[in-house]
Scaffold this active site. Structure first.
Site: not given
Length: 829
Positions: A477, A532
């Site tokens: 993330d 990401e």
């Protein structure tokens, strides 16, 4: 023994009035002085000491020719003072890293700050500890660094930024060499959980914690009545506190399994109780606000044993993004066990081959969606026990599903009560100090990837989840936030390479990503690493040995934004060329996972694609025994087309958030009370309701609702990909982007995709170009009545090609293209 429930499990807790006076098998508890120290020095290694911001005492840095130790309050008389947060590897260590740069000293200015110093505190090598590690049945080898030069052949445009990229690679090689020299290699370095935190052997329990800022420390818990004088810890020269607790006279451990434990420290910020940074389980007792660390060491008969092998990495990824807690149709927090029994079979039936699970790492604030992590090594206790999670993963493997973890190494919760923030009473323990250590938008702390112990912690954390729980990989993330000092905030990435390789690049963070990808792919060759990244950084998905960052896939985030942008416009304004460009605009040879929407669009305050398309009509007109509306007809048709064109052109992987496959009509709103904002205004809560924190799978299953047809289409789409593997086919050609007709036609492998986005025009005898001759048949039809369509196509018709070139294709065949319909034609003979 008292006990409390954790999602169906019961953990024992020693009462405060008992358990402290049990005999100790003839030995007193002792600190680390008498037991083997945590860190061992190689005989011939030299060392130097640097001051560590926010820490007291001595900090060891290997590589110096001097054995003299400097304290933080006694700076070296000779040599320049080090600026805050800037530490340096000694020159002789730099020479051990086989740097391969073409530029001189001036080339190193490309870093966001001086990154000569990876080390804020460096601990020496774990020589003896490496010998204690069990020999693997099958050797796993982390490859040595390459020369990092292949990236220039892959992308010649990188040559203009060779000084920065070569410097980046030299830093990576230098750190790898330092780890090899002083830690016994990346393999040993990434096993920090075998030395730090709680470990147990035949003689007893050892607890170690790196907290250089603390002046004193004691282990407290139910086992000693929370008496800080009972089990004081000793500090070594590296800032590691240690205590050994021998077994009781009857051979039982000094700390019972399931009992609460914390470390009590006297710090520059005062006396505080903290949960171990390496704790394996933590629980919030009913009625209490703070979490408690749990000594988790179940007896052998209670430990889960994996039964099924991990699946091999598939050629293409079809990912079902999930959240355990909200995966029940009921307004409650769901469990690992229920997800295992009820949701995993659903995912398999839908045709996905991987499940990506959010919010695994423990997070005190449920509404953070799991992104404000407090306990990095502990699975969330809201959903059950660690053994329950292992059982879930094993069942997924039995079904042939990969299990990917949404891992958060980009930031940490600012919670000082339960998490890492201010752990040892300083601002710079695991994080950068000052503004650089705070993410102003996320209200969280930012790791100092230039700290040796932070590297140990994060690398060990990634390995822990792969090793202990058998996860099959990660979705990292917030990688954009990691790679740039501006964190991607208030910045527009235009594709200019200068935006990626300059002073705004956090080289320390990029080097960490290279190291963790080295670790993942070296020790777990079938593991998947997805990053990401919204910036589109070149080299992101190129192997580390070739000079890249090393991810397998980039999460292609621009596609979802494009769909939302289009959904705000009229159908007439949609540009076919714009859609195709967004879906295909990715770097050559770098794989992408694409999605039409994820959990972000499902959150309260945002809208899912289904809600953009159908709005409140979804609440009144989705029953098949009631008439539809133009809005519903349009919404269902475009919902299917948007997903199929995204899968068809978007990349080598596809992701969908649970429930969105059938157009889930409710948004996500975590239970919350009223919140007072910094400006004094009050944000209303929702009375701590779970009503919107669930997934109504029953709607997709109900064959009397139109949601069912949308779910059936999603299932057929994934089974089509499973059969033909079109997402990873080398053959891809877009032959038509017709703005007036609103038609897109492209080939993927042996399939021809025809999309007619026109709102009213259907086309008879519409010529479709193709490359391969033969007979084509309908393989998937979004207008099929099974999928909530109008069944305007006859699936029994054969389509034969003619040697009639069309749209720059050597052959073609004619079709009927109904309005707002997508049809996939497969070559059959």
């Amino acid at each position: 023994m008292a006990s409390f429930a954790v999602s169906g499990a019961t953990l024992g807790v020693v009462r405060a009035d008992g358990g402290a006076s049990s005999a100790r098998s003839g030995a007193e508890r002792r600190g680390g002085v008498d037991s083997p120290p945590l860190l061992f020095r190689k005989k011939d290694s030299s060392r130097a000491v640097l001051s560590c911001a926010g820490a007291t005492g001595k900090v060891l840095v290997p590589g110096s020719e001097s054995d003299d130790l400097l304290t933080t309050d006694e700076p070296a008389a000779a040599g320049p003072a080090q600026p805050e947060e800037e530490s340096q590897m000694p020159e002789d260590m730099e020479q051990t890293a086989e740097a391969n740069t073409t530029g001189g000293a001036e080339d190193k200015l490309e870093s966001s700050e001086p990154t000569q110093g990876i080390v804020e505190t460096i601990t020496d090598v774990v020589t003896n500890g490496v010998k204690e590690l069990a020999v693997e049945d099958k050797p796993r080898v982390i490859p040595k660094p390459g020369d990092g030069q292949k990236i220039y052949k892959i992308d010649p445009m990188l040559d203009d930024f060779r000084s920065h990229l070569d410097y980046r690679y030299s830093e990576y090689k230098r750190i790898r060499a330092a780890i090899d020299q002083h830690e016994g290699g990346l393999d040993a370095f990434s096993r920090g959980y075998e030395k730090l935190g709680f470990t147990r052997n035949a003689e007893g329990i050892t607890y170690r914690e790196w907290a250089p800022g603390a002046q004193s420390a004691a282990l407290v818990g139910d086992f000693n009545n929370w008496n800080s004088n009972a089990d004081t810890m000793t500090r070594n020269e590296y800032g590691v506190w240690e205590i050994f607790l021998p077994n009781n006279a009857d051979g039982s451990p000094a700390i019972p399994h399931g009992s609460r434990v914390k470390i009590r420290m006297d710090t520059p910020s005062g006396v505080k109780d903290s949960i171990s940074a390496w704790i394996k389980f933590s629980v919030q007792a009913p009625g209490e606000i703070p979490y408690n660390g749990i000594y988790y060491d179940p007896p052998e008969e209670e430990k889960f044993v994996f039964q099924h092998p991990q699946p091999k990495q598939p050629k293409s990824l079809r990912i079902y993004e999930s959240h355990i807690g909200m995966s029940s149709p009921e307004p409650k927090i769901n469990t690992y066990a229920n997800f295992r029994d009820e949701v995993l079979p659903r995912i398999k039936k839908l045709g996905y081959n991987a499940v990506q699970i959010m919010a695994i790492q423990e997070h005190s604030y449920y509404a953070s969606f799991g992104y404000h992590v407090t306990n990095f090594f502990a699975p969330s206790s809201r959903f059950g026990t660690p053994e329950d999670l292992k059982s879930l993963i094993d069942r997924a493997h039995e079904l042939g599903l990969l299990v990917l973890m949404d891992i958060v190494h980009s930031h940490s919760s600012n919670n000082t009560l339960d998490g890492l923030n201010g752990f040892d009473g300083t601002d710079t323990h695991y994080f950068h100090g000052g503004p650089r250590g705070h993410h102003w938008m996320w209200d969280s702390r930012l790791f100092n990837y230039g700290s040796w112990e932070v590297l140990r912690f994060l690398l060990s954390n990634a390995r822990w989840w792969l090793e202990e729980y058998k996860f099959d990989g990660f979705r990292f993330d917030g990688v954009t936030s990691m790679m740039y000092t501006h964190h991607g905030l208030q910045v527009t990435f235009t594709g200019n390479y200068g935006e990626y390789f300059g002073f705004a690049t956090d080289v320390d963070a990029v080097v960490y990503l290279m190291l963790v990808n080295d670790l993942i792919h070296g020790l777990y060759p079938d593991a998947v690493a997805i990053g990401e990244d919204v910036s589109g950084m070149p080299t992101f998905c190129i192997p580390v040995q070739d000079g890249g960052v090393g991810f397998d896939y980039r999460l292609h985030m621009a596609v979802a934004d494009k769909w939302i942008e289009l959904l705000k416009q009229s159908d007439e304004s949609w540009k076919m060329g714009d859609i195709v460009h967004t879906l295909t605009n990715r770097r050559w040879s770098e794989k992408c996972v694409t999605y039409a929407e994820s959990h972000d669009q499902a959150l309260v305050g945002d809208k899912t694609i289904a809600f953009w398309l159908m709005d409140k009509d979804m609440y009144d007109f989705m029953a098949l025994d009631r008439p539809s509306t133009p809005r519903i007809d349009r919404g269902i048709a475009l919902h299917k087309m948007i997903r199929l064109v995204t899968v068809g052109l978007g990349g080598e992987g596809y992701l969908n958030f649970m429930g969105n496959e059938f157009g889930h009509p409710e948004w996500i709103d975590f239970p919350r009370g009223p919140q007072v904002l910094p400006n004094g205004s009050v944000l209303p809560g929702n009375n701590n309701s779970y009503d919107k924190c669930r997934r109504r799978f029953d709607l997709g299953d109900a064959d009397f609702l139109r949601y069912h047809g949308m779910q059936e289409f999603d299932q057929a789409m994934h089974h089509l990909e499973e059969r033909y593997g079109f997402m990873t086919s080398e053959h891809q050609y877009v032959s038509r982007k017709h703005e007036e007709d609103k038609v897109i036609i492209f080939e993927r492998g042996d399939l021809v995709f025809v999309f007619n986005f026109h709102w009213s025009n259907s086309f008879f005898d519409y010529r479709v170009g193709c490359s391969k001759p033969g007979k084509y048949k309908v393989a998937l039809d979004s207008d099929d009545g099974l999928f909530g369509g109008f069944s305007r196509l006859d699936h029994g018709v054969d389509y034969f090609t003619t040697e009639h070139p069309h749209d720059n294709r050597p052959r073609s065949f004619s079709v009927y293209a109904p309005s707002r319909t997508a049809v996939v034609y497969a070559l059959t003979e």
